[in-house]
Design an enzyme around this catalytic site. Structure first.
Site, PDB file in Angstrom:
ATOM      1  N   GLY A  62       0.819  -1.225   0.000  1.00  0.00           N
ATOM      2  CA  GLY A  62       0.000   0.000   0.000  1.00  0.00           C
ATOM      3  C   GLY A  62       0.843   1.261   0.000  1.00  0.00           C
ATOM      4  O   GLY A  62       2.009   1.268   0.393  1.00  0.00           O
ATOM      5  N   ARG A  99      -2.948   7.836   4.071  1.00  0.00           N
ATOM      6  CA  ARG A  99      -3.250   8.612   5.276  1.00  0.00           C
ATOM      7  C   ARG A  99      -2.001   9.154   5.965  1.00  0.00           C
ATOM      8  O   ARG A  99      -2.083   9.990   6.851  1.00  0.00           O
ATOM      9  CB  ARG A  99      -4.080   7.743   6.252  1.00  0.00           C
ATOM     10  CG  ARG A  99      -5.495   7.471   5.752  1.00  0.00           C
ATOM     11  CD  ARG A  99      -6.166   6.317   6.491  1.00  0.00           C
ATOM     12  NE  ARG A  99      -5.745   5.018   5.973  1.00  0.00           N
ATOM     13  CZ  ARG A  99      -6.214   3.846   6.418  1.00  0.00           C
ATOM     14  NH1 ARG A  99      -7.113   3.811   7.385  1.00  0.00           N
ATOM     15  NH2 ARG A  99      -5.788   2.709   5.898  1.00  0.00           N
ATOM     16  N   GLU A 139     -15.868  -4.308   7.468  1.00  0.00           N
ATOM     17  CA  GLU A 139     -15.013  -3.123   7.508  1.00  0.00           C
ATOM     18  C   GLU A 139     -15.820  -1.930   8.006  1.00  0.00           C
ATOM     19  O   GLU A 139     -17.021  -1.830   7.761  1.00  0.00           O
ATOM     20  CB  GLU A 139     -14.470  -2.821   6.105  1.00  0.00           C
ATOM     21  CG  GLU A 139     -13.373  -3.764   5.666  1.00  0.00           C
ATOM     22  CD  GLU A 139     -12.211  -3.781   6.635  1.00  0.00           C
ATOM     23  OE1 GLU A 139     -11.486  -2.782   6.731  1.00  0.00           O
ATOM     24  OE2 GLU A 139     -12.035  -4.810   7.326  1.00  0.00           O
ATOM     25  N   ASN A 171      -1.747   3.907  10.656  1.00  0.00           N
ATOM     26  CA  ASN A 171      -2.214   4.401   9.360  1.00  0.00           C
ATOM     27  C   ASN A 171      -1.907   5.870   9.133  1.00  0.00           C
ATOM     28  O   ASN A 171      -1.896   6.326   8.003  1.00  0.00           O
ATOM     29  CB  ASN A 171      -3.718   4.174   9.219  1.00  0.00           C
ATOM     30  CG  ASN A 171      -4.041   2.680   9.173  1.00  0.00           C
ATOM     31  OD1 ASN A 171      -3.441   1.939   8.410  1.00  0.00           O
ATOM     32  ND2 ASN A 171      -4.956   2.243  10.017  1.00  0.00           N
ATOM     33  N   ARG A 201      33.256  11.306  15.014  1.00  0.00           N
ATOM     34  CA  ARG A 201      32.662  10.963  13.713  1.00  0.00           C
ATOM     35  C   ARG A 201      33.117   9.585  13.229  1.00  0.00           C
ATOM     36  O   ARG A 201      34.004   8.977  13.812  1.00  0.00           O
ATOM     37  CB  ARG A 201      33.002  12.069  12.720  1.00  0.00           C
ATOM     38  CG  ARG A 201      32.341  13.403  13.110  1.00  0.00           C
ATOM     39  CD  ARG A 201      32.884  14.555  12.307  1.00  0.00           C
ATOM     40  NE  ARG A 201      32.898  14.257  10.886  1.00  0.00           N
ATOM     41  CZ  ARG A 201      33.657  14.888   9.995  1.00  0.00           C
ATOM     42  NH1 ARG A 201      34.468  15.847  10.383  1.00  0.00           N
ATOM     43  NH2 ARG A 201      33.603  14.560   8.722  1.00  0.00           N
ATOM     44  N   ASN A 213      49.852  13.296  24.911  1.00  0.00           N
ATOM     45  CA  ASN A 213      49.074  14.435  25.372  1.00  0.00           C
ATOM     46  C   ASN A 213      48.892  15.372  24.184  1.00  0.00           C
ATOM     47  O   ASN A 213      49.864  15.900  23.638  1.00  0.00           O
ATOM     48  CB  ASN A 213      49.808  15.160  26.499  1.00  0.00           C
ATOM     49  CG  ASN A 213      48.940  16.276  27.047  1.00  0.00           C
ATOM     50  OD1 ASN A 213      48.074  16.039  27.867  1.00  0.00           O
ATOM     51  ND2 ASN A 213      49.155  17.479  26.554  1.00  0.00           N
ATOM     52  N   ALA A 261      45.656  21.691  24.041  1.00  0.00           N
ATOM     53  CA  ALA A 261      44.477  22.472  23.657  1.00  0.00           C
ATOM     54  C   ALA A 261      44.717  23.152  22.314  1.00  0.00           C
ATOM     55  O   ALA A 261      45.791  23.701  22.071  1.00  0.00           O
ATOM     56  CB  ALA A 261      44.193  23.512  24.724  1.00  0.00           C
TER      57      ALA A 261
HETATM   58  C1  UD1 Z   1      -6.992  -3.559   7.637  1.00  0.00           C
HETATM   59  C2  UD1 Z   1      -8.196  -4.509   7.718  1.00  0.00           C
HETATM   60  C3  UD1 Z   1      -9.048  -4.133   8.931  1.00  0.00           C
HETATM   61  C4  UD1 Z   1      -8.197  -4.217  10.180  1.00  0.00           C
HETATM   62  C5  UD1 Z   1      -6.919  -3.355  10.054  1.00  0.00           C
HETATM   63  C6  UD1 Z   1      -5.993  -3.655  11.204  1.00  0.00           C
HETATM   64  C7  UD1 Z   1      -8.798  -5.133   5.435  1.00  0.00           C
HETATM   65  C8  UD1 Z   1      -9.708  -4.904   4.314  1.00  0.00           C
HETATM   66  N1  UD1 Z   1      -8.996  -4.377   6.510  1.00  0.00           N
HETATM   67  O1  UD1 Z   1      -7.485  -2.249   7.464  1.00  0.00           O
HETATM   68  O2  UD1 Z   1     -10.135  -5.022   9.063  1.00  0.00           O
HETATM   69  O3  UD1 Z   1      -8.944  -3.791  11.292  1.00  0.00           O
HETATM   70  O4  UD1 Z   1      -6.209  -3.683   8.836  1.00  0.00           O
HETATM   71  O5  UD1 Z   1      -4.863  -2.857  11.181  1.00  0.00           O
HETATM   72  O6  UD1 Z   1      -7.951  -5.997   5.363  1.00  0.00           O
HETATM   73  N2  UD1 Z   1      -2.004  -3.584   1.496  1.00  0.00           N
HETATM   74  C9  UD1 Z   1      -1.483  -4.191   0.363  1.00  0.00           C
HETATM   75  N3  UD1 Z   1      -2.183  -4.118  -0.804  1.00  0.00           N
HETATM   76  C10 UD1 Z   1      -3.402  -3.522  -0.897  1.00  0.00           C
HETATM   77  C11 UD1 Z   1      -3.939  -2.928   0.266  1.00  0.00           C
HETATM   78  C12 UD1 Z   1      -3.213  -2.981   1.452  1.00  0.00           C
HETATM   79  O7  UD1 Z   1      -0.391  -4.747   0.407  1.00  0.00           O
HETATM   80  O8  UD1 Z   1      -3.963  -3.539  -1.986  1.00  0.00           O
HETATM   81  C13 UD1 Z   1      -1.220  -3.646   2.728  1.00  0.00           C
HETATM   82  C14 UD1 Z   1      -0.899  -2.264   3.249  1.00  0.00           C
HETATM   83  O9  UD1 Z   1       0.367  -1.844   2.715  1.00  0.00           O
HETATM   84  C15 UD1 Z   1      -0.860  -2.459   4.758  1.00  0.00           C
HETATM   85  C16 UD1 Z   1      -1.788  -3.647   4.992  1.00  0.00           C
HETATM   86  O10 UD1 Z   1      -1.988  -4.256   3.745  1.00  0.00           O
HETATM   87  O11 UD1 Z   1       0.431  -2.789   5.232  1.00  0.00           O
HETATM   88  C17 UD1 Z   1      -3.135  -3.197   5.550  1.00  0.00           C
HETATM   89  O12 UD1 Z   1      -3.708  -2.236   4.676  1.00  0.00           O
HETATM   90  P1  UD1 Z   1      -4.410  -0.920   5.210  1.00  0.00           P
HETATM   91  O13 UD1 Z   1      -4.812  -0.111   4.062  1.00  0.00           O
HETATM   92  O14 UD1 Z   1      -3.593  -0.298   6.256  1.00  0.00           O
HETATM   93  O15 UD1 Z   1      -5.720  -1.564   5.863  1.00  0.00           O
HETATM   94  P2  UD1 Z   1      -6.560  -0.990   7.095  1.00  0.00           P
HETATM   95  O16 UD1 Z   1      -7.431   0.081   6.604  1.00  0.00           O
HETATM   96  O17 UD1 Z   1      -5.658  -0.671   8.205  1.00  0.00           O
HETATM   97 MG    MG Z   2      -3.655  -0.385   8.336  1.00  0.00          MG
END
Ligand code: UD1
Ligand code: MG
Length: 471
Positions: free
Chosen positions: A15, A19, A158, A231, A336, A380, A383
């Site tokens: 993802g 947000r 959801e 998120n 460093r 030594n 300074a």
């Molecule tokens: C998701 C869950 C929700 C749960 C929450 C917990 C789903 C539909 N919802 O929501 O029920 O309460 O996690 O934290 O599963 N990702 C992908 N590909 C995609 C979409 C997302 O790899 O197409 C990955 C994102 O990078 C992320 C994870 O999946 O690491 C969760 O996705 P995110 O969009 O954060 O889902 P939530 O809205 O948090």
């Molecule tokens: Mg999430």
């Protein structure tokens, strides 16, 4: 434990993390020195889950480069939802894998113990799917767990698809699951995207398994905070705070004194020996390792630095150094990368040291720059000593032997070698090598003009009467 089954992991990290409002992909948002998703991967690895398939998509190459080649990767070219992401990982699983642990890449507080407890429950109950749930005071944003009259899980809804009654449910989906791979292979392709977000939700697979008569178990974490998803940046800050406190507590229980947890920043990658005291406003980062019985801080930053036993380091900035036992540094030193401070070295205020080895027992106590130098034992360094290591184009080395005395305000113009037991007179610019036991003195002789002040005063007085003259 039931019979041991072949286990693998899937971590969802494709993802964008809209947000977060960041140019950095969510998987790589920094959290206590590591990318967000690296925390999940570390916990999984420590739990012995291997191999791990990471699903990447948004800025995939960058994410892969940062997380490293220890993992397998599956590409989700378009982010069509968590279910779709999980489906992309299945072909990457070795054929002998029977059980898979699925984790979201955005829940960094998970522990290896939690993974193990979940897996044990999954195996003991011989479930088709096990779901980690948490009961939250404020379930906003999470998927809600739907149960029937007998308490059996029938699905997950959801937040965006939930009715007001469903929104009132406080038991939430954390996105940590165990699945039997055969079940997942059969059920995942049945997902639909007919929902508020038009996505293939992994959460829906639970309802599909339940409906088909499969067994769904739930594991409730004793500490719901472990399963928290990140998120946005405020959740990121809260996760950092929680992880920091967990790290400090762990160190404290291992025998490290943390004087003020509120102002102590120690990354989970750092190791600290027992009876070391950490004073307020100390930051220990990256691959830093500290020995026993040290006093660190107040006001100290240490990054990727190894420190021996019984060192006293305070009010200084130290990066990429190796510090042996019994060394003291501070206040106001800047150490460093490439610096080695051997046993018993003392470094004091306004001293900068870069890419330099300082030998046992040597003192560099005030206002000094040592760059690209090798300094022997029991020297030594007075300074205001400066190694002039840069000629505007190239860096040059300064070599100082053992027991050398460098007087204050010496400028050592590299390349130059000062042999054992030599003595450099204060305020000398040293351009040539100095032999062993020699005194090097390089400065103009002083002349005293007797009575000069008196004559000047008289001349000024005379000017008052007759106008200005120069002496
Ligand atoms: C998701 C869950 C929700 C749960 C929450 C917990 C789903 C539909 N919802 O929501 O029920 O309460 O996690 O934290 O599963 N990702 C992908 N590909 C995609 C979409 C997302 O790899 O197409 C990955 C994102 O990078 C992320 C994870 O999946 O690491 C969760 O996705 P995110 O969009 O954060 O889902 P939530 O809205 O948090
Ligand atoms: Mg999430």
């Amino acid at each position: 434990m039931a019979e041991s089954r072949k286990i693998a992991g899937i971590v969802l990290a494709a993802g964008k993390g809209t947000r977060m409002k960041s140019d950095t992909p969510k998987a790589l948002m920094p959290l206590l020195g590591l990318p967000l998703t690296a925390h999940v991967l570390r916990a999984m690895e420590t739990a012995g889950i291997e191999p791990i398939v990471v699903v990447i998509g948004h800025r995939a190459e960058e994410v892969r480069a940062a997380l490293g080649e220890r993992y397998r990767y599956a590409l989700q070219a378009e982010q069509l939802g968590t279910g779709h992401a999980c489906l992309q990982a299945l072909p990457e699983l070795p054929p002998e894998v029977q059980t898979v642990v699925v984790a979201p890449g955005d829940s960094p507080l998970i522990t290896h113990e939690a993974f193990q407890a979940m897996l044990t429950l999954h195996q003991n109950t011989q479930a088709d799917a096990t779901l980690a749930t948490a009961v939250l005071e404020d379930p906003t944003g999470y998927g809600r767990i739907l149960r029937d009259g007998h308490g059996r899980v029938v699905g997950i809804v959801e937040e965006k698809d939930a009715s007001p009654e469903q929104k009132a449910i406080r038991e939430v989906c954390t996105s940590f699951y165990c699945f039997e791979v055969s079940v997942l292979r059969e059920m995942l392709p049945r997902l639909s995207n007919q929902n508020a977000q038009g996505e293939y939700y992994l959460t829906d697979v639970i309802g599909i398994i339940a409906q088909a008569g499969g067994k769904v178990a739930t594991w409730q974490s004793p500490d719901p905070a472990l399963l928290m998803g990140v998120n946005n940046r405020w959740e990121l800050a809260q996760a950092a705070q929680a992880l920091r406190m967990r790290t400090l507590k762990h160190l404290a229980l291992e025998g490290v004194t943390i004087v003020d947890p509120a102002t102590t920043y120690i990354e989970p990658t750092v190791e600290v020996g027992h009876d070391t005291v950490i004073e307020p406003n100390t930051h220990l980062k990256g691959a830093t390792r500290i020995g026993s019985r040290c006093t660190l801080g107040p006001d100290l930053v240490l990054q990727d630095t190894q420190v021996g036993d019984e060192c006293h380091l305070f009010r200084s900035h130290i990066v990429g150094a190796q510090i042996e036992s019994g060394v003291s540094v501070g206040p106001f030193a800047h150490i460093r990368p490439g610096t080695v401070l051997k046993q018993g070295v003392r470094v004091g205020d306004f001293v900068e040291i870069k890419n330099t080895q300082v030998g046992e027992g040597t003192k560099v106590l005030h206002l000094t720059y040592l760059g690209d130098a090798i300094v022997g034992q029991e020297c030594n360094i007075g300074a205001g000593t400066i190694t002039c290591n840069y000629d505007g184009q190239r860096k040059h080395q300064t070599v100082i032997g053992n027991r050398v005395f460098v007087g204050s305000h010496a400028t050592l113009i590299a390349p130059v070698t000062i042999h054992d037991d030599a003595y450099i007179a204060a305020a000398s610019p040293i351009t040539d090598d100095v032999p062993s036991e020699a005194l090097a003195i390089a400065r103009c002789r002083q002349t005293n003009r007797e009575g000069w002040v008196r004559r000047k005063r008289e001349s000024i007085n005379a000017q008052g009467k007759e106008g200005a003259t120069n002496e």
